[in-house]
Design an enzyme around this catalytic site. Structure first.
Site, PDB file in Angstrom:
ATOM      1  CB  SER A   1      -0.870  -0.234   1.222  1.00 30.38           C
ATOM      2  OG  SER A   1      -0.200  -0.129   2.378  1.00 30.38           O
TER       3      SER A   1
ATOM      4  CG  HIS B   1      -3.641  -1.152  -1.898  1.00 22.59           C
ATOM      5  ND1 HIS B   1      -4.278   0.115  -2.048  1.00 22.59           N
ATOM      6  CD2 HIS B   1      -3.583  -1.446  -0.551  1.00 22.59           C
ATOM      7  CE1 HIS B   1      -4.125   0.688  -0.749  1.00 22.59           C
ATOM      8  NE2 HIS B   1      -3.810  -0.150   0.153  1.00 22.59           N
TER       9      HIS B   1
ATOM     10  CE  LYS C   1      -7.320  -0.030   0.613  1.00 23.34           C
ATOM     11  NZ  LYS C   1      -7.634   1.222   1.355  1.00 23.34           N
TER      12      LYS C   1
HETATM   13  N1  PMP Z   1      -5.227  -4.123   3.956  1.00 23.71           N
HETATM   14  C1  PMP Z   1      -4.457  -3.265   3.023  1.00 23.71           C
HETATM   15  C2  PMP Z   1      -3.222  -3.713   2.465  1.00 23.71           C
HETATM   16  C3  PMP Z   1      -4.678  -1.950   3.065  1.00 23.71           C
HETATM   17  O1  PMP Z   1      -4.130  -0.970   2.307  1.00 23.71           O
HETATM   18  C4  PMP Z   1      -5.893  -1.609   4.027  1.00 23.71           C
HETATM   19  C5  PMP Z   1      -6.303  -0.039   3.857  1.00 23.71           C
HETATM   20  N2  PMP Z   1      -5.426   0.829   3.545  1.00 23.71           N
HETATM   21  C6  PMP Z   1      -6.730  -2.510   4.450  1.00 23.71           C
HETATM   22  C7  PMP Z   1      -6.280  -3.806   4.489  1.00 23.71           C
HETATM   23  C8  PMP Z   1      -7.820  -2.141   5.420  1.00 23.71           C
HETATM   24  O2  PMP Z   1      -8.846  -1.758   4.340  1.00 23.71           O
HETATM   25  P1  PMP Z   1     -10.143  -0.836   4.825  1.00 23.71           P
HETATM   26  O3  PMP Z   1      -9.756   0.698   4.621  1.00 23.71           O
HETATM   27  O4  PMP Z   1     -11.113  -1.264   3.879  1.00 23.71           O
HETATM   28  O5  PMP Z   1     -10.592  -0.976   6.178  1.00 23.71           O
END
Ligand code: PMP
Length: 399
Positions: free
Chosen positions: A186, A214, A245
């Site tokens: 991310s 992602h 996302k």
């Molecule tokens: N896993 C990864 C790799 C992420 O980057 C994120 C959020 N940036 C999440 C899980 C969590 O997702 P959410 O924002 O939908 O709670």
């Protein structure tokens, strides 16, 4: 002795330092009006959004909005409880079926957020005497899921297959092991060498979970993420994903072909002890997933075409971007001060990017975290490149 509230006072000092340097708050920018998936009025200024994870630009997808509105009328604003307590709405089950179909897998568990999917699933699956082996650059939700469970956590060097193999071989023979990988990381936007990771994991008797937060709608011919792109769909045991996302709303899920996973509902506290996804969110996520199924290829082509404008341009300008071209573009800054200077110049030139500071990244670092969207117009991309060029010139002038 330190007062209980000192933690907050200390972090307030850091925050005030950042705000003081920037002259505004990069960590709490007021989005006053959304103009489109890729444009907003922020603190009185119209900006191109270059940090929103809106990879397919579907936050204003008309069918999703219509279906969400209908669901609000029919089923109300929320479920006011967990599925254990308040039951499953028809939409919950239907959406689980839709996601399982999308991945060609048999089982799906819906969580209220992606964060909860990781926390809930990881803490439920691995117990005392089990091992979870994670990439050092894993998302906070993976770390937190590990913390909440009783398994022993082993970290391997980021994207390093040899290090994973070495660590797996050190674990007790016959022990239960779960290797956790992300599709696209991310912050720096690099892909995992998934095929190799899967090979090494399977050779050493480990289950594999991939967090495709992602990469859903970003990688793979049909948008099924890195596991589709790497051709390992039949070897990965669990796929974690999020609607926050590419799907443009909120929610998380775990899909698998292991039927036992259905019972994680009775073990995952982040599933049992929190309210379930509201009907409007269920409806919009479902509509958007259908749309991705039908039109994902076209959207992904736009996304990658746009990425091929931004990533090389930033690299050419001399910015320190991640190691490979994906729609997640992390721009490493040499210092907090320089990061704030660049962030400010971008904002003044009508581009909003995310400022990532510890704990999202290692201590002492600052990263301008950008993400490209299929919905960015050629004019918006031009604004982006011009803004980074201005930031480069400003940095040179200050040096
Ligand atoms: N896993 C990864 C790799 C992420 O980057 C994120 C959020 N940036 C999440 C899980 C969590 O997702 P959410 O924002 O939908 O709670």
């Amino acid at each position: 002795m330190a007062d209980l509230l000192d933690k907050f006072r200390n972090i307030q000092k850091v925050h005030q330092h950042v705000v003081g340097l920037a002259g505004r708050d990069p960590l709490g920018a007021p989005f006053e009006k959304m103009l489109s998936p890729t444009q907003a009025v922020i603190d009185g200024k119209e900006c191109v959004l270059l940090g929103s994870n809106n990879y397919l630009g579907l936050t204003f997808f008309d069918e999703a909005i219509e279906k969400a509105k209908t669901a609000l009328d029919v089923a109300g604003t929320g479920t006011t409880g967990s599925r254990m307590a308040n039951g499953s709405y028809i939409g919950h089950k239907a959406l689980e079926g839709k996601i399982a179909d999308f991945y060609n897998m048999k089982h799906c568990l819906l969580f209220t957020t992606g964060y909860q999917a990781n926390v809930g699933f990881l803490s439920a699956i691995a117990g005392k005497d089990d091992y979870i082996i994670i990439d050092a650059d894993s998302h906070a939700s993976i770390y937190d899921g590990c913390k909440l469970g009783d398994a022993t956590v082993v970290r391997f060097r980021h994207n390093n297959v040899a290090d994973l193999e070495r660590r797996l071989k050190k674990l007790p023979e016959g022990s239960n092991k779960l290797v956790v990988i992300e599709g696209i990381y991310s912050m720096l936007g690099d892909r995992a060498p998934l095929k190799e990771f899967v090979r090494v994991s399977k050779e050493n008797g480990a289950y594999v979970m991939v967090d495709e937060a992602h990469s859903l709608g970003v990688l793979g011919e049909n948008g099924r993420g890195l596991l589709e792109e790497a051709g390992v769909e039949d070897q990965v045991d669990f796929v974690l994903g999020t609607f926050s996302k590419s799907v443009g709303t909120i929610g998380g899920f775990c899909v698998s072909n292991h039927s036992e996973v259905e019972n994680a509902r009775f073990l995952a506290r982040a599933y049992m002890f929190t309210a379930s996804t509201p009907p409007s969110i269920v409806a919009s996520a479902g509509a958007t997933i259908d749309h991705i199924k039908k039109n994902g290829k076209e959207l992904m082509k736009k996304l990658w075409d746009n990425t091929a404008v931004v990533y090389p341009a930033l690299k050419e300008l001399g910015f320190k971007v991640g190691p490979e071209m994906t729609p997640v573009i992390g721009v490493a800054m040499p210092s907090l001060e320089e990061g704030i200077r660049v962030w400010n110049t971008l904002y003044e030139n009508g581009v909003y990017v995310n400022m990532a500071l510890p704990p999202a990244i290692p201590a002492g670092k600052c990263l301008l975290r950008c993400s490209v969207s299929a919905a960015h117009t050629p004019e918006q991309l031009e604004t982006v490149v011009k803004a980074f060029t201005a930031a480069k010139h400003a940095a040179e002038a200050a040096a």
